[in-house]
Write a protein that holds these residues in place. Structure first.
Motif, PDB file in Angstrom:
ATOM      1  N   PRO A 136     -37.715 -19.664   2.033  1.00  0.00           N
ATOM      2  CA  PRO A 136     -38.072 -19.101   3.337  1.00  0.00           C
ATOM      3  C   PRO A 136     -37.837 -20.093   4.470  1.00  0.00           C
ATOM      4  O   PRO A 136     -38.092 -19.772   5.632  1.00  0.00           O
ATOM      5  N   TYR A 137     -37.368 -21.308   4.143  1.00  0.00           N
ATOM      6  CA  TYR A 137     -37.316 -22.419   5.098  1.00  0.00           C
ATOM      7  C   TYR A 137     -36.102 -22.345   6.025  1.00  0.00           C
ATOM      8  O   TYR A 137     -35.246 -21.471   5.915  1.00  0.00           O
ATOM      9  N   THR A 138     -36.025 -23.349   6.896  1.00  0.00           N
ATOM     10  CA  THR A 138     -34.834 -23.563   7.703  1.00  0.00           C
ATOM     11  C   THR A 138     -33.749 -24.210   6.836  1.00  0.00           C
ATOM     12  O   THR A 138     -34.039 -24.764   5.766  1.00  0.00           O
ATOM     13  N   PRO A 139     -32.494 -24.184   7.285  1.00  0.00           N
ATOM     14  CA  PRO A 139     -31.451 -24.890   6.533  1.00  0.00           C
ATOM     15  C   PRO A 139     -31.761 -26.373   6.351  1.00  0.00           C
ATOM     16  O   PRO A 139     -31.464 -26.947   5.294  1.00  0.00           O
ATOM     17  N   ARG A 140     -32.360 -27.005   7.356  1.00  0.00           N
ATOM     18  CA  ARG A 140     -32.642 -28.446   7.274  1.00  0.00           C
ATOM     19  C   ARG A 140     -33.652 -28.756   6.169  1.00  0.00           C
ATOM     20  O   ARG A 140     -33.549 -29.798   5.514  1.00  0.00           O
ATOM     21  N   THR A 141     -34.627 -27.891   5.962  1.00  0.00           N
ATOM     22  CA  THR A 141     -35.608 -28.108   4.895  1.00  0.00           C
ATOM     23  C   THR A 141     -35.075 -27.626   3.556  1.00  0.00           C
ATOM     24  O   THR A 141     -35.468 -28.140   2.507  1.00  0.00           O
ATOM     25  N   THR A 142     -34.167 -26.656   3.573  1.00  0.00           N
ATOM     26  CA  THR A 142     -33.598 -26.130   2.328  1.00  0.00           C
ATOM     27  C   THR A 142     -32.600 -27.088   1.702  1.00  0.00           C
ATOM     28  O   THR A 142     -32.513 -27.194   0.469  1.00  0.00           O
ATOM     29  N   GLN A 143     -31.831 -27.802   2.512  1.00  0.00           N
ATOM     30  CA  GLN A 143     -30.757 -28.643   1.994  1.00  0.00           C
ATOM     31  C   GLN A 143     -31.227 -29.681   0.981  1.00  0.00           C
ATOM     32  O   GLN A 143     -30.616 -29.819  -0.089  1.00  0.00           O
ATOM     33  N   PRO A 144     -32.322 -30.433   1.246  1.00  0.00           N
ATOM     34  CA  PRO A 144     -32.774 -31.392   0.232  1.00  0.00           C
ATOM     35  C   PRO A 144     -33.164 -30.718  -1.084  1.00  0.00           C
ATOM     36  O   PRO A 144     -32.992 -31.311  -2.150  1.00  0.00           O
ATOM     37  N   MET A 145     -33.661 -29.486  -0.997  1.00  0.00           N
ATOM     38  CA  MET A 145     -34.021 -28.777  -2.221  1.00  0.00           C
ATOM     39  C   MET A 145     -32.776 -28.405  -3.015  1.00  0.00           C
ATOM     40  O   MET A 145     -32.746 -28.528  -4.249  1.00  0.00           O
ATOM     41  N   CYS A 148     -31.659 -31.386  -4.752  1.00  0.00           N
ATOM     42  CA  CYS A 148     -32.551 -31.706  -5.871  1.00  0.00           C
ATOM     43  C   CYS A 148     -32.196 -30.887  -7.109  1.00  0.00           C
ATOM     44  O   CYS A 148     -32.161 -31.413  -8.220  1.00  0.00           O
ATOM     45  N   PHE A 149     -31.920 -29.592  -6.906  1.00  0.00           N
ATOM     46  CA  PHE A 149     -31.554 -28.745  -8.049  1.00  0.00           C
ATOM     47  C   PHE A 149     -30.221 -29.186  -8.646  1.00  0.00           C
ATOM     48  O   PHE A 149     -30.056 -29.211  -9.871  1.00  0.00           O
ATOM     49  N   GLU A 150     -29.292 -29.550  -7.799  1.00  0.00           N
ATOM     50  CA  GLU A 150     -28.001 -30.022  -8.318  1.00  0.00           C
ATOM     51  C   GLU A 150     -28.173 -31.335  -9.071  1.00  0.00           C
ATOM     52  O   GLU A 150     -27.566 -31.528 -10.145  1.00  0.00           O
ATOM     53  N   ALA A 151     -29.018 -32.226  -8.559  1.00  0.00           N
ATOM     54  CA  ALA A 151     -29.279 -33.486  -9.259  1.00  0.00           C
ATOM     55  C   ALA A 151     -29.985 -33.240 -10.590  1.00  0.00           C
ATOM     56  O   ALA A 151     -29.852 -34.046 -11.521  1.00  0.00           O
ATOM     57  N   GLY A 152     -30.713 -32.121 -10.677  1.00  0.00           N
ATOM     58  CA  GLY A 152     -31.398 -31.769 -11.924  1.00  0.00           C
ATOM     59  C   GLY A 152     -30.480 -31.126 -12.945  1.00  0.00           C
ATOM     60  O   GLY A 152     -30.935 -30.760 -14.038  1.00  0.00           O
TER      61      GLY A 152
END
Length: 247
Positions: A136-145, A148-152
């Motif tokens: 539900p976030y903005t792109p700026r808050t979504t990008q680190p997530m 994180c999923f890609e790093a996982g």
């Protein structure tokens, strides 16, 4: 006033297993989603952690200093089976391992659970390596997530967000909107959809979203609820969804 001389017998615990919740000061949703556990013999005990909107990487990171004290405040000097830190985006910004380490400092014997650690475990249990991420976030808050999923180790077939900044509004997103957003977000080739944010009321309608999409759906709260139930030895479903029906 009469002081009675009746012998007082004490049970071991009101409920045999116990889960602690560290929720944001503004959280409307997590405690509701976890209300199914007492019927399975699991007590749920919550505390609140300071948080002020808007939801940005900076406001999320500010919670790091309070996690240990919040965990320790839940039934002080008593053991818990698990402690859930109920914020997906802060688990990313602060660092998932850092959050779990902070929980352990406050409750050393409890299993520390975050939406990220539980979400990763849930998607792997569903054998879903290619996923769509919806926030539900903005792109700026979504990008680190997304990173994180890609790093996982997950392959992101698609990433979508609703561009909201207030988690109280995120908690008011209608069920119909959640289903429609999930349908619009799901990218071809995805083996599952992950719905981020513990404020979003997706856990109660996971089966409805799955029926609309035709793939498994994991939300932040369905993942932590599943992980907490398993930490307490519950193997059966405690809420809707394919994840809950896994053996």
């Amino acid at each position: 006033m009469t002081v009675l001389s009746v012998p007082v017998a004490l049970d071991e615990r009101p409920l045999p297993r116990r889960v602690g919740l560290v929720t944001l000061a503004t959280d409307h949703t997590t405690e509701v989603d976890f209300s199914a556990l007492p019927a399975h013999g699991v007590g749920v005990y919550a505390t609140r952690i300071p948080f002020a909107n808007p939801v940005t990487p900076e406001t999320l990171a500010a919670m790091a200093r309070d996690v240990t004290a919040a965990a320790a405040l839940i039934l002080p000097d008593e053991e818990l089976d698990a402690v859930v830190y109920s914020c997906t985006s802060a688990s990313v910004v602060i660092g998932d391992q850092a959050v779990r380490d902070a929980i352990r400092l406050g409750k050393p014997s409890a299993e520390p659970i975050t939406p990220i650690s539980a979400g990763f475990a849930a998607l792997r249990a569903l054998e879903a390596g290619r996923i769509t991420l919806l926030t539900p976030y903005t792109p700026r808050t979504t990008q680190p997530m997304a990173e994180c999923f890609e790093a996982g180790g997950f392959v992101l077939q698609g990433v979508s967000c609703l561009n909201l900044t207030d988690d109280r509004e995120m908690a008011r997103i209608s069920h119909a909107t959640i289903v429609e957003a999930a349908r619009a977000a799901l990218a071809p080739g995805s083996q599952a959809l992950f719905v981020a944010c513990t404020a979003v009321r997706a856990a109660a309608i996971i089966d409805r979203i799955e029926d609309a999409l035709g793939v498994p759906v994991v939300s932040a709260n369905s993942a932590t609820l599943w992980a907490a139930a398993r930490a307490c030895g519950i193997s059966g479903p405690v809420a809707p969804g394919q994840l809950m029906r896994l053996a």
